[in-house]
Design a protein around this motif. Structure first.
Motif, PDB file in Angstrom:
ATOM      1  N   UNK A 434     -47.218   8.925 -10.120  1.00 23.53           N
ATOM      2  CA  UNK A 434     -46.160   7.930 -10.001  1.00 23.53           C
ATOM      3  C   UNK A 434     -46.776   6.537  -9.813  1.00 23.53           C
ATOM      4  N   UNK A 435     -46.372   5.593 -10.700  1.00 24.95           N
ATOM      5  CA  UNK A 435     -46.896   4.231 -10.660  1.00 24.95           C
ATOM      6  C   UNK A 435     -45.812   3.250 -10.240  1.00 24.95           C
ATOM      7  N   UNK A 445     -36.572   8.967  -4.713  1.00 23.46           N
ATOM      8  CA  UNK A 445     -36.741   7.852  -3.785  1.00 23.46           C
ATOM      9  C   UNK A 445     -36.554   8.318  -2.348  1.00 23.46           C
ATOM     10  N   UNK A 446     -35.559   9.182  -2.112  1.00 23.86           N
ATOM     11  CA  UNK A 446     -35.322   9.678  -0.754  1.00 23.86           C
ATOM     12  C   UNK A 446     -36.555  10.388  -0.217  1.00 23.86           C
ATOM     13  N   UNK A 456     -29.918   7.060   0.067  1.00 19.01           N
ATOM     14  CA  UNK A 456     -30.542   6.808  -1.231  1.00 19.01           C
ATOM     15  C   UNK A 456     -29.488   6.744  -2.330  1.00 19.01           C
ATOM     16  N   UNK A 457     -28.503   7.681  -2.271  1.00 17.45           N
ATOM     17  CA  UNK A 457     -27.445   7.689  -3.288  1.00 17.45           C
ATOM     18  C   UNK A 457     -26.619   6.408  -3.219  1.00 17.45           C
ATOM     19  N   UNK A 478     -36.590   1.264 -11.747  1.00 20.63           N
ATOM     20  CA  UNK A 478     -38.015   0.952 -11.548  1.00 20.63           C
ATOM     21  C   UNK A 478     -38.269   0.591 -10.085  1.00 20.63           C
ATOM     22  N   UNK A 479     -39.372   1.081  -9.539  1.00 18.98           N
ATOM     23  CA  UNK A 479     -39.679   0.828  -8.135  1.00 18.98           C
ATOM     24  C   UNK A 479     -39.749  -0.666  -7.829  1.00 18.98           C
ATOM     25  N   UNK A 480     -40.269  -1.444  -8.764  1.00 16.85           N
ATOM     26  CA  UNK A 480     -40.366  -2.886  -8.531  1.00 16.85           C
ATOM     27  C   UNK A 480     -38.982  -3.501  -8.365  1.00 16.85           C
ATOM     28  N   UNK A 481     -38.052  -3.090  -9.219  1.00 14.08           N
ATOM     29  CA  UNK A 481     -36.687  -3.625  -9.131  1.00 14.08           C
ATOM     30  C   UNK A 481     -36.002  -3.166  -7.854  1.00 14.08           C
TER      31      UNK A 481
END
Length: 762
Positions: A434-435, A445-446, A456-457, A478-481
């Motif tokens: 995962x990047x 994510x949870x 998370x939901x 996306x994790x960044x967003x």
């Protein structure tokens, strides 16, 4: 020339007032000159380095940094000092632990980052850090300072160099002068010419530190002849014409203008050749130096008549006997040993050409062999011996959102054994597989963030609604967003204070990472190469990586210190051939017109080119490398400037042949030319050696020492090989002169040989 000379002498007071005004203007402009200290700014625009530097300046944030090496220090003491430095306002980060990356064998590596580059806050932080280092009692060195006092150091050194050079040059002029008072004119003329040239550098907007530093010394060395020629002409005419000073100056000026102009053309042609280099540093230095010759010419032609007439009576009162010895024996010896001298010169020329062809060239000032390394360079070498190399290689790629391609490029780089690290935004790993740029579902994510599924939901549903998407269990963000969204809306999801602080910290790190690695049009991957900048392994790495990376991403652009040297190496060979050919062609054409012969220029150019080969054979014999720009500038100046000595002897020899036999003519020519060659050559060599011996900059020192050595070799060749060759080849050379039919209506202009004939001194 009589009309022009008469006009100058008649209105000399007006010209004096004009030069006062121009000098005042120039003095005002000198502090406004912008100086460029980065040689990479002059790279050809089509090179990867030049393109990359422009892109990185526009699109990426670069934080200021300073590297410090602590010596003979315990780990705990180093760690305590790091804590104090981290607490300084303006220090962004200072990573340090007991790993071999930061602490090894009693050495500690402190890589300090600041929030800015050269802003007041960062500079103050750096100065505080240096103060703390001093107070700690630890022995330390600074391989890479944030604030470099290089410019100030160089300026202070040049003040000392100019002062010593001026004293030595005045001593030489006193020895070779005909009156003590005439020496007073030379500092005035040179100071005005130098001020005019330095002040008009302001018109260029920005000049290189090389031009700004060495130009004033080279201008003195290259142009002092012009003032000497006019002064001696004036003295000779006064002896003929008595007290009629205006008439004497008019006659002197009429003879000196064509003689000086002819002499300056060869020097200017060598400098103009530099301007055709791909590396725009040649254009910068060539333009500034060529302009210095023009400023010297104008000052001698239009200001010096006023000064000499003003000093005329004092010159008469302070006349002294000629202190320069006659060396008739030298020319006679050259004639007797002509065959041995010619054979020795041919052998030295061939050997010099062969040895100089094997010179090792370097393209970074840190790679130049020097006996006087700076403290910064010594610290850098010591740091490398303990902790290895810090040699950054940067790859720029289009920011088109293709993260898989960015990771593929990063992986291709890390496959190389010589690359010990590579960082790219798309390659930052959060967990196995995962990047940072990957998308995750609410369930992922949870698990990753350690929050309950409901929270998370809710977060994912709110995000999807904010961007106009429809949420589902498979919906990915996306994790960044996600970090950006959470940082702005953390209060709406019932997160505790610790998680809010964590999100804020993640947001800060994310923004800093994006600022350094992600631009509007490009992203960059930053790697570290475990090799010195110009190591063969570093160049081999670029040879391997370039086709491999560009096969994956044709728009990829490389940058870094090794890439810069690699680009310079690629342009040097063509620049070398171009500059050498242009210099020879320009000077040959000028000499062909001057002597009205196609054979005489061949002899003169061969003698000076032989001296150039011998000059560059010396570092090859001593096993020392040579900075590439040193070769280009010294070869051009040595050919353009010292060939004047050969012209002087040849002119005298040809003029004397009309009244004396060939042997006597060459003996008298060598003896008569010696004072001028001695004066000019000693000034140029002394000035060059002072620059080379006293400056701490290895590149400028390299230019000075090599030019000084080359001048001495040129003098030796002109005073030995040239007389022997002229005497031997004279019957053949006479057949190479251009013949033309005379017509009664032709207007005949005197050539330099005839201008010298009436003032020859045996």
């Amino acid at each position: 020339m009589q009309k022009l000379a008469r006009f100058i002498v008649k209105y000399r007071l007006i010209f004096f007032i004009l030069f006062v005004a121009l000098t005042a203007y120039s003095v005002v402009c000198i502090p406004k000159i912008q100086v460029e200290y980065d040689i990479t700014a002059y790279l050809p625009q089509n090179t990867d380095t030049a393109k990359a530097l422009e892109i990185m300046d526009d699109e990426f944030v670069t934080y200021g940094s300073a590297t410090v090496l602590l010596k003979n220090v315990e780990y705990d003491a180093a760690a305590a000092l790091c804590e104090k430095i981290r607490a300084v306002d303006g220090v962004k980060s200072l990573p340090f632990d007991n790993s071999s990356q930061y602490y090894k064998d009693g050495y500690a590596k402190l890589a300090i980052s600041f929030f800015g580059t050269d802003d007041a806050r960062s500079v103050a932080a750096y100065e505080t850090a240096v103060r703390l280092l001093g107070e700690s009692g630890c022995e330390y060195a600074v391989p890479a300072p944030l604030v470099d006092n290089y410019a100030e150091t160089l300026a202070n050194e040049m003040v000392i160099i100019i002062a010593i050079a001026a004293a030595v040059i005045i001593a030489v002029l006193l020895f070779t002068s005909k009156s003590f008072a005439e020496v007073l004119a030379f500092p005035v003329i040179f100071a005005v010419a130098a001020a005019l040239n330095m002040g008009t550098n302001y018109w260029f907007g920005k000049i290189s530190f090389v031009s700004n530093t060495v130009c004033i010394i080279l201008q003195l060395a290259l142009a002092i002849d012009y003032a000497i020629i006019l002064c001696h002409r004036f003295t000779e005419e006064k002896e003929r014409r008595g007290t009629d000073l205006e008439s004497a100056m008019t006659a002197a000026l009429a003879k000196a203008i064509p003689e000086i102009s002819s002499s300056s053309l060869t020097t200017v042609s060598g400098l103009v050749a530099l301007m055709f280099m791909q590396l725009r540093l040649g254009l910068d230095l060539g333009a500034v130096l060529a302009k210095s010759i023009v400023c010297s010419l104008l000052t001698v032609f239009f200001l010096m008549p006023f000064v000499l007439i003003l000093l005329s009576k004092l010159m008469d009162k302070s006349r002294h006997r000629n202190l320069v010895p006659k060396i008739r024996f030298w020319g006679g010896g050259a004639v007797k040993a002509r065959y041995a001298i010619a054979a020795a010169f041919a052998a030295l020329l061939a050997t010099g050409a062969w040895l100089s062809g094997g010179l090792e060239y370097v393209y970074s000032s840190d790679a130049i062999d020097t006996s006087r390394p700076t403290a910064t360079r010594q610290a850098k070498e010591e740091m490398q011996s303990v902790f290895g190399y810090d040699n950054l290689l940067v790859i720029l790629m289009p920011n088109d959102g293709d993260y898989d391609l960015q990771r593929a490029v990063q992986a291709a780089v890390t496959e190389e054994e010589i690359v010990d690290s590579a960082v790219g935004f798309a390659g930052i790993r959060i967990a196995d597989g995962l990047y940072l740029t990957d998308g995750v579902t609410s369930a992922q994510f949870a698990e990753l963030a350690g929050v309950d599924g409901g929270t998370a939901t809710l977060l994912f549903f709110a995000y999807a609604r904010s961007v106009g998407d429809r949420w589902s269990a498979a919906y990915e963000i996306p994790l960044t967003s996600l970090v950006d969204y959470l940082a702005e809306n953390a209060d709406g999801f019932g997160l505790d204070a610790d998680k809010k602080l964590l999100i804020a910290a993640l947001k800060t790190q994310l923004d800093e990472g994006r600022a350094q690695l992600v631009g509007e049009r490009y992203v960059r991957i930053v790697c570290n190469v475990a090799a010195d900048t110009e190591d063969a392994a570093a160049f081999a790495l670029i040879d391997r990586l370039s086709p491999k990376i560009k096969a994956l991403c044709p728009q990829a652009i490389f940058a870094g210190q090794s890439v810069s040297s690699y680009d310079l190496d690629g342009s040097f060979s063509s620049d070398n051939i171009l500059i050498s050919l242009l210099t020879v062609i320009f000077i040959y054409v000028i000499l062909a017109f001057t002597f009205r012969s196609w054979g005489i220029p061949l002899v003169l150019v061969t003698v000076i080119q032989g001296a150039i080969f011998m000059n560059f054979a010396l570092p090859a014999l001593m096993g020392r490398n040579l900075f590439f720009f040193t070769y280009l500038i010294v070869s051009a100046i040595q050919m353009g400037a010292t060939i004047d000595y050969a012209i002087l002897i040849t002119n005298r020899f040809r003029a004397l042949k009309s009244t004396r036999d060939r042997r006597e003519a060459i003996v008298a020519a060598v003896s008569g030319a010696f004072p001028t060659v001695f004066t000019s050559g000693s000034i140029m060599s002394v000035a060059s050696f002072l620059v080379g011996g006293l400056t701490s900059d290895p590149m400028i020192a390299s230019i000075g020492m090599t030019l000084g050595t080359g001048t001495l070799i040129s003098i030796a060749c002109v005073m030995t090989a040239l007389p022997a060759l002229l005497y031997m080849l004279d019957p053949v050379l006479e057949k190479t002169t251009f013949k033309r039919k005379r017509r009664a209506k032709d207007i005949r202009l005197p050539n330099p040989s005839e201008l010298l004939a009436d003032s020859l001194d045996d």
